[in-house]
Every structure is written in C-alpha cells, then in structure tokens.
Design a protein around this motif. Structure first.
Motif, PDB file in Angstrom:
ATOM      1  N   GLY A  36      56.528  23.224  59.007  1.00 51.39           N
ATOM      2  CA  GLY A  36      57.833  22.597  58.925  1.00 51.39           C
ATOM      3  C   GLY A  36      58.928  23.632  58.964  1.00 51.39           C
ATOM      4  N   PRO A  37      60.172  23.208  59.261  1.00 48.77           N
ATOM      5  CA  PRO A  37      61.301  24.143  59.328  1.00 48.77           C
ATOM      6  C   PRO A  37      61.501  24.924  58.040  1.00 48.77           C
ATOM      7  CG  PRO A  37      61.897  21.999  60.240  1.00 48.77           C
ATOM      8  CD  PRO A  37      60.546  21.828  59.616  1.00 48.77           C
ATOM      9  N   VAL A  38      61.287  24.280  56.895  1.00 45.36           N
ATOM     10  CA  VAL A  38      61.516  24.971  55.620  1.00 45.36           C
ATOM     11  C   VAL A  38      60.512  26.105  55.447  1.00 45.36           C
ATOM     12  CG1 VAL A  38      61.523  24.727  53.107  1.00 45.36           C
ATOM     13  CG2 VAL A  38      62.555  22.942  54.546  1.00 45.36           C
ATOM     14  N   GLN A  39      59.232  25.803  55.735  1.00 43.57           N
ATOM     15  CA  GLN A  39      58.206  26.833  55.599  1.00 43.57           C
ATOM     16  C   GLN A  39      58.448  27.983  56.587  1.00 43.57           C
ATOM     17  OE1 GLN A  39      54.210  25.480  56.262  1.00 43.57           O
ATOM     18  NE2 GLN A  39      53.278  27.325  55.418  1.00 43.57           N
ATOM     19  N   ALA A  40      58.852  27.646  57.821  1.00 40.49           N
ATOM     20  CA  ALA A  40      59.121  28.691  58.819  1.00 40.49           C
ATOM     21  C   ALA A  40      60.289  29.556  58.378  1.00 40.49           C
ATOM     22  CB  ALA A  40      59.412  28.060  60.165  1.00 40.49           C
ATOM     23  N   ASP A  41      61.339  28.919  57.856  1.00 39.66           N
ATOM     24  CA  ASP A  41      62.493  29.691  57.381  1.00 39.66           C
ATOM     25  C   ASP A  41      62.102  30.607  56.235  1.00 39.66           C
ATOM     26  OD1 ASP A  41      64.056  28.486  59.255  1.00 39.66           O
ATOM     27  OD2 ASP A  41      65.009  27.066  57.876  1.00 39.66           O
ATOM     28  N   THR A  42      61.228  30.122  55.368  1.00 34.70           N
ATOM     29  CA  THR A  42      60.773  30.932  54.235  1.00 34.70           C
ATOM     30  C   THR A  42      59.982  32.146  54.724  1.00 34.70           C
ATOM     31  OG1 THR A  42      60.653  28.968  52.846  1.00 34.70           O
ATOM     32  CG2 THR A  42      59.433  30.911  52.089  1.00 34.70           C
ATOM     33  N   MET A  43      59.109  31.908  55.707  1.00 34.11           N
ATOM     34  CA  MET A  43      58.327  33.009  56.270  1.00 34.11           C
ATOM     35  C   MET A  43      59.237  34.039  56.942  1.00 34.11           C
ATOM     36  SD  MET A  43      54.923  31.325  57.972  1.00 34.11           S
ATOM     37  CE  MET A  43      54.448  32.887  58.698  1.00 34.11           C
ATOM     38  N   ALA A  74      59.651  37.889  56.022  1.00 34.07           N
ATOM     39  CA  ALA A  74      59.414  38.947  57.009  1.00 34.07           C
ATOM     40  C   ALA A  74      60.602  39.896  57.072  1.00 34.07           C
ATOM     41  CB  ALA A  74      59.156  38.320  58.386  1.00 34.07           C
ATOM     42  N   ARG A  75      61.809  39.326  57.064  1.00 31.25           N
ATOM     43  CA  ARG A  75      63.006  40.167  57.141  1.00 31.25           C
ATOM     44  C   ARG A  75      63.155  41.028  55.881  1.00 31.25           C
ATOM     45  NH1 ARG A  75      67.832  37.025  60.273  1.00 31.25           N
ATOM     46  NH2 ARG A  75      68.623  39.173  60.216  1.00 31.25           N
ATOM     47  N   ALA A  76      62.768  40.478  54.736  1.00 31.83           N
ATOM     48  CA  ALA A  76      62.829  41.264  53.494  1.00 31.83           C
ATOM     49  C   ALA A  76      61.866  42.442  53.561  1.00 31.83           C
ATOM     50  CB  ALA A  76      62.511  40.373  52.299  1.00 31.83           C
ATOM     51  N   HIS A  77      60.649  42.204  54.043  1.00 29.58           N
ATOM     52  CA  HIS A  77      59.682  43.301  54.232  1.00 29.58           C
ATOM     53  C   HIS A  77      60.244  44.335  55.207  1.00 29.58           C
ATOM     54  CE1 HIS A  77      56.365  41.821  51.886  1.00 29.58           C
ATOM     55  NE2 HIS A  77      56.203  40.718  52.609  1.00 29.58           N
ATOM     56  N   ALA A  80      55.825  43.051  57.598  1.00 29.26           N
ATOM     57  CA  ALA A  80      56.803  42.311  58.397  1.00 29.26           C
ATOM     58  C   ALA A  80      56.221  41.931  59.757  1.00 29.26           C
ATOM     59  CB  ALA A  80      58.061  43.150  58.574  1.00 29.26           C
ATOM     60  N   GLU A  81      55.539  42.877  60.391  1.00 33.42           N
ATOM     61  CA  GLU A  81      54.973  42.607  61.720  1.00 33.42           C
ATOM     62  C   GLU A  81      53.975  41.462  61.667  1.00 33.42           C
ATOM     63  OE1 GLU A  81      52.547  44.814  65.373  1.00 33.42           O
ATOM     64  OE2 GLU A  81      53.216  45.986  63.634  1.00 33.42           O
ATOM     65  N   ALA A  82      53.130  41.455  60.634  1.00 30.99           N
ATOM     66  CA  ALA A  82      52.129  40.382  60.518  1.00 30.99           C
ATOM     67  C   ALA A  82      52.801  39.016  60.427  1.00 30.99           C
ATOM     68  CB  ALA A  82      51.250  40.631  59.293  1.00 30.99           C
ATOM     69  N   LEU A  83      53.871  38.913  59.645  1.00 24.95           N
ATOM     70  CA  LEU A  83      54.568  37.634  59.509  1.00 24.95           C
ATOM     71  C   LEU A  83      55.280  37.235  60.796  1.00 24.95           C
ATOM     72  CD1 LEU A  83      55.994  37.918  55.877  1.00 24.95           C
ATOM     73  CD2 LEU A  83      54.244  36.327  56.691  1.00 24.95           C
ATOM     74  N   TYR A  84      55.927  38.219  61.471  1.00 24.26           N
ATOM     75  CA  TYR A  84      56.583  37.900  62.754  1.00 24.26           C
ATOM     76  C   TYR A  84      55.557  37.360  63.751  1.00 24.26           C
ATOM     77  CZ  TYR A  84      60.771  40.602  61.322  1.00 24.26           C
ATOM     78  OH  TYR A  84      61.893  41.071  60.691  1.00 24.26           O
TER      79      TYR A  84
END
Length: 536
Positions: free
Chosen positions: A5-12, A16-19, A28-32
């Motif tokens: 869902g959009p919320v989960q994607a935004d959270t991921m 990723a950006r925080a990492h 970060a790369e793994a999450l992207y």
C-alpha cells in the motif's frame, strides 16, 4: 503499488532515505531495490538509487538510473542536479554544466545546483565564475556551510588570504564539526608557514572525520615539515589503511622514510606511486631512482637512466605538468638542457602561483646609488649543514665601510654555527615562522639592495619569496649551483670550475664569475686523530 500500500511504500522510502543520509548505504540500497521490485519505474527511487550507486563507485550504473528517472519526470530539478554530479565525476564536464543549468532553469533559487556549478568552475580554474556561484548559493540559502567553505577555498586560490581565512573561520563558527573546512583552513595556514595552527586544524579534521585519509595525510605532511618524522610516518600509514593507494600519502611516506635512511621501505612507497600513475608519479620516479642509487642497486642502471630521461621529456611537454624536484636531477646523468627545462618549468609554476601575491605586494624600489649597500642573505642552512659549516664565519668579514649585512634564517637553529652567523650579521631575522609574503615584506622594509638566495631548489627553501621581488637586485649562490630557470633570480655567483662557460649556455642566469673561487670557506677544526675508513 503492487503488493504494498502507499503508506507502507512511503514508510519504506523514508527509512531508505534515513539510512542513505546516515551513510548506511548498503541498508539504503537494499530498501531502494526492494521498492523498485514492486514499482520498477518510480522516479524518485530511481534517482536516489542512482546517486547511491555513484557514491559507492559505480557511477555509470548510477547515471543510467538517474536518466531513467528524468525520462519519467522531466521537471524534477534534483534529478538534473544529481545527473550533473555524476557526469562531472565521469569527466563529462560540459554535460555536467548543462545539467546544473537545467536544474537552475527549473528552480532558479536552487542553492545546491549553484554550489555544484561553482565547484565545477573551481575545478576548471574559472575562479571568478566559481566565486559568483558560491555567492548565489549563499544568497539562496544563507549559512550554507559547504558553499561558504568552497567560497573560502576559492578566495585562497585567488590570493585573497585574509578573506579566505575569515570565510573558513565563519564556517567553523557555525559548524564546528565541518571537517572539510578544518582541512581547507589547515592548508591555508600551512601555506603561510603557520604550522602550529595548521596542525591543530588537521587534528580537528581527523577527529570529526576519522575515516578521512586526506586529513591524516595532511597532518603527516605538516609534521614532516616540522621534522617530526616518526609521527609523520604514523599519520601516513593511518591514511593508507583508510585509502591504500592515496598517492600523496604514499609519496610523503616515501620522503619521510628516505629522510630516516629506511631506503628499502622508501623504495617500495615510491614504486607504488609510480605504479598508480596519478599525483606525484614523476617526482616519485626521480626519488625512486635516487634511492636505488643509495642502495647501490645498479641493475640495468643505464636502461633506467634512459627511461627516466624519456619520461622527463614527455612530462615536461605537458603545460599542466606538476613540478619535478630539480635537485634530484643533479645526481643523474641527465642532459643539461633537460635540467634547464625542469628548472624553467618549476619557475613558471612559482610565478603563476605567486601572481596574486605579487599584485598585492607590488614592491617599488628606490633609484639611485646608496652610500652603503644593504646585502641580505636568505638560507635554510645557517646551522650544522654543508652550507652552514662553510660560511658561518664569512659574514663577520664583510667590509662594513661598504656593506651592511642582513641574514634571514628559514629554519630555526641555535647550534654553534648558527650563533656564528647571527653574531656576524648586522641584523639577523629568524624568518622560520614567517610566510613567504611576510618575509618578503620584511626584506623590502629593510631596504635590501642585493638579495642572495643560498638555497635554490633544495630542502626548506622558500623560492616563492624571491618571485615577489622584494629587492631590486636578486641572485643565487652556493647552495644550488644549477640553473634556477627563473627571471626573478637573473644572476648566479660562481667560478669557472663550478660553472664552465660551456655549461653556462644552459643557464638562464648571467653568471658572475668570482676570480679565485666561488666560496671563501670558514676555518674548521681538524681532528687530532684521523678517522678510519670504517668510521667514515
């Protein structure tokens, strides 16, 4: 998003950006990549992953990802800005400039694009344009520490040292942990001879950025100038644990080990610099051949000498070539014309680098014949040294009816030879902690008529100060008897044995031949018992 869902994607994406921001690039790369499995064409993720790939050394793949992002979202300024950064790293500077300008067309007050464009101009040597764009970045984002630091470094390159120092200190007042500003301020202070302050800056840079090979390399270089070789070696080795092929650290390590007579280790360091083939490769090649001679390594000596000559010729044909150490060339069987070319190259670099200082100093010399000549001798060797032992009693024997003698010592010393020099001069100035500019200003203020360089292109000299023309007549003598190749040192004192008339054809100087010998040696005590061959 498929399966998310959009919320989960935004959270991921936020995670990723925080990492990414914290430097945890693998996380970060793994999450992207996870996000792209579900939405392969998501522009923001493509852009961020592309920039991360560039940061981890895969700039070509990074560029592909960023260009995919731009194809899907043409009007995102940050995508074009990131594309410029990667293109610049790949050496495509014209395309990078176009990318930054596109980012600014889309967002005219984009401080980051102004900053990157300024850095591109600075790297290209367009310093006025660089300064303009650093100022624009600061206009759009007041207090932008990186832009303020870049502005300071650019001002330093333009010779505006006081303004540069003020700029860098302003950065550190706002951001005390800004390691690059500590580094740049250290470099500025070291260039001015303010080694104690420079060391403190380098230590702060290393403290705030302990993974910076450059911080440890520069700290080691400053310690090396102070003669603290063991500490310098430790710093260079630390830098090389962080960045094993850092050319400057390897080269300086070679010099430090060489000075400690650790010739085998020095040879390995020089050889690695030559193999890398980047900064200092040609100077390292010269020192490598010199240290091999010290080790009595004569294997294929003629072939090595021929290769050195050819490499030197090719190197000196490049207008942007770094200087080679001319003093080392006196040891090899190198054609006189090639030694002269190396000297001219060195002199041109000095004149180019001191151009802003010359403009600022703009010394004017009075005309007319003085009642008594003021002669200034400049040397790093008023001490226990081959030069110091020769001349330590010479100054006391000048004819005071005709000459007032000034000495300017470039290295601090208080041994017996130094004390003889000091007592023999009418005025002695310890210039060891003075910058070349400050020394030149002192010489000019002393109204020196004839200024004598006793060091030439040897160790601890400050040829820069002669390029500022602090005296109306300048010459060199004794410490370096090859040509300086410099218009700012148009005369050489010698005799016909040291510089034959055939040799003089390759000299830029007018050789002033002394009638009986080029030096009057001070008397030295003779030992009561002769030395054995083994002792010598």
């Amino acid at each position: 998003m498929r399966g998310r869902g959009p919320v989960q994607a935004d959270t991921m994406l936020a995670a990723a950006r925080a990492h990414h921001k914290a430097g945890r690039l693998s996380e970060a790369e793994a999450l992207y990549r996870n996000l792209l499995q579900h939405v392969p064409d998501q522009p923001q993720v493509l852009n961020l992953l592309g920039f991360l790939l560039h940061q981890t050394g895969n700039s070509k793949a990074g560029l592909e990802h960023i260009e995919k992002a731009i194809a899907r979202h043409l009007t995102a300024p940050s995508f074009h800005n990131n594309r410029g950064v990667v293109l610049q790293a790949l050496g495509q500077t014209e395309a990078a400039e176009a990318a930054y300008r596109q980012a600014l067309r889309l967002k005219p007050r984009y401080a980051g694009a102004c900053y990157n464009l300024a850095g591109l101009y600075a790297a290209r040597g367009d310093l006025d344009l660089a300064l303009t764009h650093y100022d624009r970045a600061l206009l759009h984002q007041p207090g932008f520490a990186d832009a303020l630091a870049g502005r300071g470094t650019t001002l330093q390159r333009m010779g505006q040292l006081e303004e540069a120092e003020a700029c860098l200190r302003e950065v550190l007042a706002q951001a005390p942990s800004h390691a690059p500003a500590h580094l740049d301020l250290g470099n500025l202070l070291r260039a001015q001879g303010r080694l104690g302050e420079a060391l403190a800056c380098y230590r702060e840079a290393a403290r705030h950025q302990p993974d910076s090979a450059l911080a440890y390399s520069n700290l080691g270089a400053a310690l090396q100038v102070q003669g603290q070789l063991e500490q310098a070696v430790r710093c260079f080795r630390k830098a090389l644990t962080l960045e094993p092929d850092q050319p400057q650290a390897l080269y300086n390590l070679g010099l430090a080990l060489d000075a400690q007579s650790k010739y085998e280790e020095a040879r390995a360091a020089y050889a690695r610099v030559v193999d890398i083939g980047k900064a200092n490769a040609m100077p390292a090649r010269c020192y490598l051949e010199l240290v091999r001679m010290k080790l009595a390594d004569w294997q294929d000596h003629a072939g090595r000498r021929a290769a050195l000559v050819e490499n030197l010729r090719a190197h000196l044909r490049r207008p942007d070539a770094e200087p080679v150490p001319p003093f080392t060339l006196n040891v090899f069987d190198v054609p006189a014309s090639l030694r002269a070319a190396a000297a001219r190259h060195q002199a041109r670099l000095i004149e180019r680098n001191t151009a802003p200082l010359r403009q600022r100093c703009a010394f004017v010399h009075p005309r007319g014949t003085p009642e008594r000549l003021r002669v200034g001798y400049v040397s790093p060797d008023f001490r226990t040294h081959a030069v110091g032992t020769l001349v330590h009693q010479l100054f006391a024997h000048h004819n005071r009816d005709m000459v007032t003698v000034y000495g300017y010592g470039l290295v601090p010393s208080d041994d017996a030879y130094a004390r003889h020099v000091v007592s023999g001069c009418d005025v002695y100035v310890d210039a060891s902690q003075m910058t070349p500019e400050a020394t030149a200003r002192r010489i000019h203020a002393d109204s020196i008529h004839v200024l004598v360089d006793m060091g030439g292109y040897t160790t601890f000299t400050r040829t820069d100060l002669f390029a500022l023309h602090p005296a109306p007549v300048q010459l060199h003598w004794l410490g370096y008897l090859d040509t300086m190749g410099a218009d700012f040192l148009p005369y050489l004192l010698a005799d016909r044995r040291v510089v034959t008339e055939a040799m003089a054809r390759h000299y830029s100087e007018a050789v002033i031949y002394l009638p009986d010998g080029f030096v009057a040696a001070s008397p030295l005590e003779i030992a009561e018992t002769p030395s054995t061959r083994a002792e010598v």
